[in-house]
Write an enzyme that holds these catalytic residues in place. Structure first.
Site, PDB file in Angstrom:
ATOM      1  N   HIS A  73      -8.373  -4.876  -0.144  1.00 24.21           N
ATOM      2  CA  HIS A  73      -7.049  -4.301   0.079  1.00 24.21           C
ATOM      3  C   HIS A  73      -6.354  -4.921   1.292  1.00 24.21           C
ATOM      4  O   HIS A  73      -5.140  -5.112   1.292  1.00 24.21           O
ATOM      5  CB  HIS A  73      -7.179  -2.785   0.250  1.00 24.21           C
ATOM      6  CG  HIS A  73      -5.864  -2.070   0.340  1.00 24.21           C
ATOM      7  ND1 HIS A  73      -4.909  -2.168  -0.647  1.00 24.21           N
ATOM      8  CD2 HIS A  73      -5.346  -1.257   1.289  1.00 24.21           C
ATOM      9  CE1 HIS A  73      -3.852  -1.443  -0.295  1.00 24.21           C
ATOM     10  NE2 HIS A  73      -4.088  -0.884   0.873  1.00 24.21           N
ATOM     11  N   SER A  96       0.842  -1.192   0.000  1.00 24.42           N
ATOM     12  CA  SER A  96       0.000   0.000   0.000  1.00 24.42           C
ATOM     13  C   SER A  96       0.887   1.256   0.000  1.00 24.42           C
ATOM     14  O   SER A  96       1.746   1.406  -0.859  1.00 24.42           O
ATOM     15  CB  SER A  96      -0.933  -0.068   1.213  1.00 24.42           C
ATOM     16  OG  SER A  96      -1.940   0.877   1.143  1.00 24.42           O
ATOM     17  N   ASP A 108      -9.206  -6.154  -4.494  1.00 29.57           N
ATOM     18  CA  ASP A 108      -8.765  -4.869  -3.937  1.00 29.57           C
ATOM     19  C   ASP A 108      -9.234  -3.745  -4.866  1.00 29.57           C
ATOM     20  O   ASP A 108      -8.713  -3.583  -5.953  1.00 29.57           O
ATOM     21  CB  ASP A 108      -7.233  -4.877  -3.827  1.00 29.57           C
ATOM     22  CG  ASP A 108      -6.681  -3.603  -3.205  1.00 29.57           C
ATOM     23  OD1 ASP A 108      -7.456  -2.649  -2.997  1.00 29.57           O
ATOM     24  OD2 ASP A 108      -5.472  -3.575  -2.924  1.00 29.57           O
TER      25      ASP A 108
END
Lengths: 200, 371
Positions: B342, B140, B309
């Site tokens: 995610h 991320s 995601d």
């Protein structure tokens, strides 16, 4: 991986490997466990990537040190630019694709040259099986009709027609039986068809 | 580690002196070739793996990934977890004293970017005597830092491991971040960022910010499976309560997550970090051309994304892969078919973990000189 190891494991790949130049930039579409790229990298100093969808094969390729991009080939090769590879390999994978023609056109778009192999449906034991009223099951077509990943069945003659329709030049066309070249009646005696192609 | 030399930031501001918190795992080898830097994501810190003594609830945020025998094996690699500037977990941040005023920085803490963090991390690497990392890794926001490393210091990392990340946020991502920021900024307890002086924290704002964020980290299917329309509270008649309290399980869950977050996270840090996410766009300098941007990189890359995601979708990772292959960089890309959105990058998934393990296996062979 050296040539002897490759010859022992996959004689068909060993035959095809001769057509790939040293230091070529290669894309192996449907690279499986990465054995071909492994050989080309270590013995012929080639660079490039494999493309593969199956998790276990992506993993096996990575464990071999082959650079692999996990992708469904059915979606084409949009990640790659025109003529960005010296050679694109598509070995025993094309027959598993729904959109064969689109992928074939994409393969020759991204590669200066392409090598495509597929099981030859016109191989004589297959013809015998059909004459007996059964779908062929053989070493090159090892699946029953209801569980085969091969959704397209073609013969050497059929593929030559498609290549022509796609405006491709057939540089070489070879039939292999158990990894060895068959010169006499190839469409009858070869279980694997191998085409070397480029744009006209 | 304390740094007395000022750090000039991308915004033009500078930090006169600062602290960086870090933690290490494993042993640095003689030629310093086995160091891996792990960059953290939004609400994490330098505490990547393991537990602090006597604190069983202090498990590191990537403990399933990093440790002895784990995919990033600390029996082999020397792993550094680092906490970024502006954080509320030890590195210099808004609640620390501003040397210019003698009061907490608060709103005066300068806006920091991903690139600023990487510059600061490079100084820490200098101090630790690490010229080149075996890998810089992150998921991320951490993946953005790893990517920035490959662009800013191409010689200083051999591998760049980017998980569930992107080369720039989409408008939708920025929109979610701004909703979160507005929740904080409009909380009456925020006091323009100087709430420390008032002895309060903008808990309600932080809570809403976290709730919004949390929704975007999960997938629709995952939420449906975990919570569906299950009710937490019903009237005696068996009907809805027809009010604005907690009816549904998902409401209860999000409020719980929000409450928990608002108790340990700093509002100013949340603002800073989400803004750093928004600003990250290394291709901007090159007219948006990511391939040109990545032309200077030298590292080999491993990228992974997760099919469900939608915050950092596989499409975003594929853009990076595409830019790398056009530069003929070595790149391996795994697109993991995982259901958890995610958040999957922090969770246990055999396919994902095996891929990371296999990749680090190759990195290790290279260190040992067997490749």
């Amino acid at each position: 991986m050296n040539f002897n190891e490759l010859s022992a494991a996959r004689p068909d790949l060993a035959f095809i490997a001769h057509w790939v130049d040293n230091k070529a930039h290669v894309l192996d579409v449907g690279c499986g466990d990465g054995v071909m790229m492994d050989y080309l990298q270590s013995d012929k100093q080639c660079s490039g990537y494999g493309i593969e969808i199956a998790d276990d094969k992506v993993l096996a390729s990575t464990q071999r040190g082959v650079q692999v991009v996990q992708q469904d080939m059915e979606n084409g090769l949009g990640l790659f630019g025109d003529n960005s590879f010296d050679t694109v390999l598509c070995l025993s994978s094309l027959q598993m694709m729904k959109h064969v023609e689109a992928l074939l056109r994409d393969i020759v778009r991204v590669g200066k040259e392409a090598i495509v192999s597929f099981p030859n449906f016109a191989y004589w034991p297959h013809r015998v099986a059909l004459l007996k009223g059964r779908m062929p099951v053989s070493e090159s077509l090892p699946y029953e009709w209801y569980d085969t990943p091969n959704v397209r069945c073609a013969t050497i003659t059929d593929f030559r027609d498609l290549a022509q329709e796609c405006g491709l030049e057939v540089i070489e066309c070879v039939a292999l039986a158990e990894g060895k070249r068959v010169s006499f009646l190839p469409n009858l005696r070869g279980d694997l068809a191998v085409f070397r192609l480029r744009k006209k | 580690m304390h740094f007395a030399e000022p750090l000039l930031l991308q915004s033009g501001a500078s930090l006169r002196d600062y602290m960086l918190m870090y933690e290490t795992y494993g042993t640095l080898n003689a030629d310093h070739s086995n160091a891996v830097l792990v960059c953290h994501a939004l609400n994490a810190s330098h505490h990547v793996a393991g537990e602090y003594e006597g604190k069983p609830k202090s498990t590191g945020w990537w403990d399933n990934m990093v440790g002895p025998g784990k995919p990033l094996d600390t029996d082999k690699f020397f792993v550094i977890g680092i906490n970024n500037l502006g954080s509320c977990f030890g590195s210099t941040g808004p609640m620390h004293t501003n040397p210019a005023t003698g009061k907490p920085y608060g709103a005066a803490f300068p806006v920091v970017t991903v690139e600023d963090w990487v510059s600061a991390q490079a100084r820490l690497a200098d101090q630790l005597g690490i010229q080149q990392f075996a890998a810089v890794m992150g998921g991320s926001l951490g993946g953005m830092q790893a990517l920035a490393w490959s662009i800013m210091y191409p010689e200083r990392l051999r591998h760049c491991v980017v998980i569930a990340s992107t080369a720039k946020l989409s408008a939708q991502n920025i929109a979610f971040n701004d909703v979160a920021r507005q929740a904080i900024l409009s909380d009456p307890d925020y006091h323009g960022g100087d709430f420390y002086a008032h002895g309060v924290v903008p808990k309600n704002g932080l809570r809403v910010a976290r709730m919004v964020g949390h929704i975007t980290y999960l997938s629709d299917d995952d939420m449906a499976e975990k919570f569906g329309r299950k009710l937490r509270d019903i009237a005696e008649s068996g009907d809805y309560k027809f009010g604005f309290g907690v009816d549904f399980e998902i409401e209860s869950y999000l409020r719980y997550q929000g409450d928990k977050f608002s108790e340990y996270f700093d509002a100013n840090t949340y603002l800073l970090i989400t803004k750093a996410l928004d600003y990250f766009d290394p291709a901007r300098k090159h007219g948006g051309d990511l391939a040109t941007t990545l032309a200077s990189t030298k590292a080999r890359f491993f990228l992974a994304s997760f099919t469900t995601d939608w915050r950092f979708s596989p499409e975003r990772s594929r853009e990076i892969v595409q830019a790398l292959v056009s530069n003929r960089r070595q790149v391996t890309y795994a697109e993991i078919d995982a259901p958890h959105g995610h958040d999957a990058f922090l969770l246990e998934d055999a396919r994902y973990m095996n891929m990371v393990r296999a990749y680090y296996g190759q990195v290790w062979k290279e260190i040992e000189g067997t490749v």
